[in-house]
Design a protein around this motif. Structure first.
Motif, short mmCIF file in Angstrom:
data_model
loop_
_atom_site.label_atom_id
_atom_site.label_comp_id
_atom_site.label_asym_id
_atom_site.label_seq_id
_atom_site.Cartn_x
_atom_site.Cartn_y
_atom_site.Cartn_z
N ARG A 13 30.00 49.85 43.40
CA ARG A 13 30.23 48.82 44.43
C ARG A 13 29.84 49.30 45.82
N LYS A 51 39.23 48.03 45.24
CA LYS A 51 38.52 47.92 43.96
C LYS A 51 37.89 49.27 43.62
N ASP A 106 36.55 41.58 35.06
CA ASP A 106 37.65 40.64 34.84
C ASP A 106 38.88 40.99 35.69
N GLY A 107 38.65 41.48 36.91
CA GLY A 107 39.75 41.80 37.81
C GLY A 107 40.46 43.10 37.49
N GLN A 139 41.47 46.64 40.09
CA GLN A 139 41.65 46.05 41.42
C GLN A 139 43.12 45.94 41.76
N GLN A 166 39.65 37.53 51.71
CA GLN A 166 39.00 36.41 52.37
C GLN A 166 39.67 35.09 51.97
N GLU A 176 34.23 29.51 44.61
CA GLU A 176 33.34 30.58 44.19
C GLU A 176 32.16 29.97 43.44
N GLU A 209 27.33 36.68 42.35
CA GLU A 209 28.54 35.89 42.59
C GLU A 209 28.74 35.78 44.10
N ASN A 264 29.54 38.41 46.67
CA ASN A 264 30.62 39.25 46.16
C ASN A 264 30.08 40.41 45.35
P1 ATP Z 1 33.95 40.12 37.06
O1 ATP Z 1 34.69 39.88 35.79
O2 ATP Z 1 33.40 38.87 37.69
O3 ATP Z 1 32.93 41.23 36.99
P2 ATP Z 1 35.37 41.95 38.81
O4 ATP Z 1 36.51 42.60 38.13
O5 ATP Z 1 34.13 42.73 38.98
O6 ATP Z 1 35.08 40.56 38.12
P3 ATP Z 1 35.41 40.71 41.47
O7 ATP Z 1 34.42 39.69 41.09
O8 ATP Z 1 35.04 41.64 42.56
O9 ATP Z 1 35.94 41.55 40.23
O10 ATP Z 1 36.77 39.99 41.88
C1 ATP Z 1 37.46 39.18 40.95
C2 ATP Z 1 38.00 37.96 41.66
O11 ATP Z 1 38.96 38.35 42.66
C3 ATP Z 1 36.94 37.18 42.41
O12 ATP Z 1 36.26 36.29 41.57
C4 ATP Z 1 37.81 36.47 43.46
O13 ATP Z 1 38.48 35.37 42.90
C5 ATP Z 1 38.85 37.52 43.80
N1 ATP Z 1 38.41 38.34 44.95
C6 ATP Z 1 37.67 39.46 44.89
N2 ATP Z 1 37.42 39.98 46.11
C7 ATP Z 1 38.03 39.15 46.99
C8 ATP Z 1 38.15 39.12 48.42
N3 ATP Z 1 37.59 40.06 49.20
N4 ATP Z 1 38.87 38.10 48.98
C9 ATP Z 1 39.44 37.16 48.21
N5 ATP Z 1 39.37 37.12 46.88
C10 ATP Z 1 38.66 38.10 46.24
#
Ligand code: ATP
Ligand code: MG
Ligand code: MG
Length: 381
Positions: A100, A139, A146-147, A150, A177, A182, A248, A260
């Protein structure tokens, strides 16, 4: 016939196999799981680890091109394969988006804004981080999805605790934010620098997992949708990316667009292309690999995509039951795509439904009916 190779045996690899085979290719899949969704439909399943030296040579010598269907493929495997065959995307590009910290630097370099953030590689970095980044999200720089990996942190103290919880591995701290919605853009960039973007999807998540994507006719005429497609193309060019990728984006309350993250492969939010577009994202992936002309990315109609998680195999008492496919398939405009996974588990992606129709409203009504038939909660506005 000619062979294309895929590292990873998940559902994205399975849908790739179907598309590539329909273009006349044979597909070899590398995956250690003997019962993987893609391995089951591949022409050859090489059952070995993603970094198995012998398996990589076999794949590279057999196939005219190799790609990957999952984010955490060892970038080194792609670099090794490149000594034998064409590899798209490159190990270099994948290595960047797997981290990241490097990913955000490249997105910014492409002139696309991201949420305010700081790279956190030590407790000192966290102590020094701008207090404007709180409340924020910490993160892990690598391996999150899938979050997972984080933590929402209200203040520096919570961030310090979360950083330790993650084993003090490299992280990014992002300011939280105010999201209005999204969206995402899937695109392909060919060997000749041609870029074709698919229409923008609006995405709704449930428990950190994508639940519904909407590709409305109305949103496609929106200036933001055009801005997102151009931003995604700029990111692909800055990464010198060849292949299919997804960006995204966040749309903020004030209307600004922020990138994102980037997924170096076809994406769950692009599954609608299988039924709504002239070319699917998986066919596009095969075309890039085979150095064929990129396909037409137009959507022929509005559509929605509903993810099917393993949750619906369990009733309120936790008893197993088979979902009522006949009730689902009675809804007009519906296409069912199941991934052939043996065992349903809560939170596991088992398949998806694409719903097409003549208007945004008709698609929405049909999707509500499809969701009801499968006992999937559907309460999005
Ligand atoms: P993916 O399964 O899409 O790969 P991921 O675990 O890599 O997800 P992110 O896409 O970075 O994670 O974040 C997951 C979700 O958390 C985002 O889709 C959004 O809803 C929320 N989110 C992430 N970063 C932020 C932020 N800076 N401000 C507000 N909400 C956020
Ligand atoms: Mg991610
Ligand atoms: Mg994400």
């Amino acid at each position: 016939g000619s062979w294309l190779g895929m590292i990873g045996g998940g559902q994205l690899g399975r849908m790739f196999c179907h598309s590539a085979q329909s273009l006349g290719y044979k597909v070899a899949v590398l995956d250690p799981d003997t019962h993987s969704p893609a391995g089951a439909v591949a022409d050859l399943h090489i059952c070995a680890a993603y970094d198995d030296a012998q398996a990589l040579v076999q794949l590279g010598e057999l196939c005219q091109a190799v790609s990957t269907e999952f984010e955490n493929v060892p970038a080194q495997s792609l670099l090794t394969l490149a000594q034998h065959t064409r590899v798209t995307p490159s190990g270099d590009a994948v290595g960047i988006v797997q981290d990241r910290i490097r990913e955000k630097a490249f997105i910014s370099q492409a002139g696309v804004p991201v949420a305010p953030y700081a790279a956190i590689e030590s407790l000192d970095d966290l102590q020094a981080a701008d207090s404007a980044l709180f409340p924020g999200i910490l993160k892990t720089a690598r391996f999150g999805y899938d979050g997972k990996g984080q933590a929402r942190v209200a203040d520096r103290e919570q961030a310090l605790a979360a950083f330790k919880e993650f084993g003090s591995q490299a992280c990014v701290l992002e300011a939280l934010q105010p999201l209005k919605s999204e969206i995402s853009v899937v695109l392909a960039r060919g060997l000749d620098d041609q870029v074709k973007t698919f229409p923008c999807a609006r995405n709704e998540h449930r428990d950190g997992i994508l639940a519904v994507s909407t590709i409305s006719a109305q949103f496609q005429d929106d200036a933001l949708s055009e801005q997102a497609r151009q931003a995604a193309a700029a990111i692909a060019r800055t990464l010198d990316y060849v292949g299919v990728l997804c960006v995204e984006f966040f749309i903020l309350e004030d209307g600004r667009l922020l990138a994102n993250e980037v997924a170096p492969r076809p994406h769950n939010s692009g599954h609608y292309t299988m039924n709504a577009c002239v070319t699917s994202q998986f066919e596009q992936q095969a075309r890039v690999m085979a150095a064929l002309p990129l396909g037409d990315t137009r959507a022929l109609c509005p559509s929605m995509m509903l993810n099917i998680l393993g949750d619906i195999w369990f009733d309120e008492q936790g008893q197993m039951r088979e979902p009522d496919w006949a009730a689902l398939l009675a809804v007009p405009g519906v296409s069912l795509h199941l991934y052939g996974k043996a065992e349903a588990r809560v939170g596991r992606k088992m398949g998806h439904v694409n719903i097409v129709g003549e208007s945004d409203q008709q698609v929405r009504e049909r999707t509500a009916r499809a969701a009801a038939a499968l006992h999937i909660a559907f309460d999005y506005d």
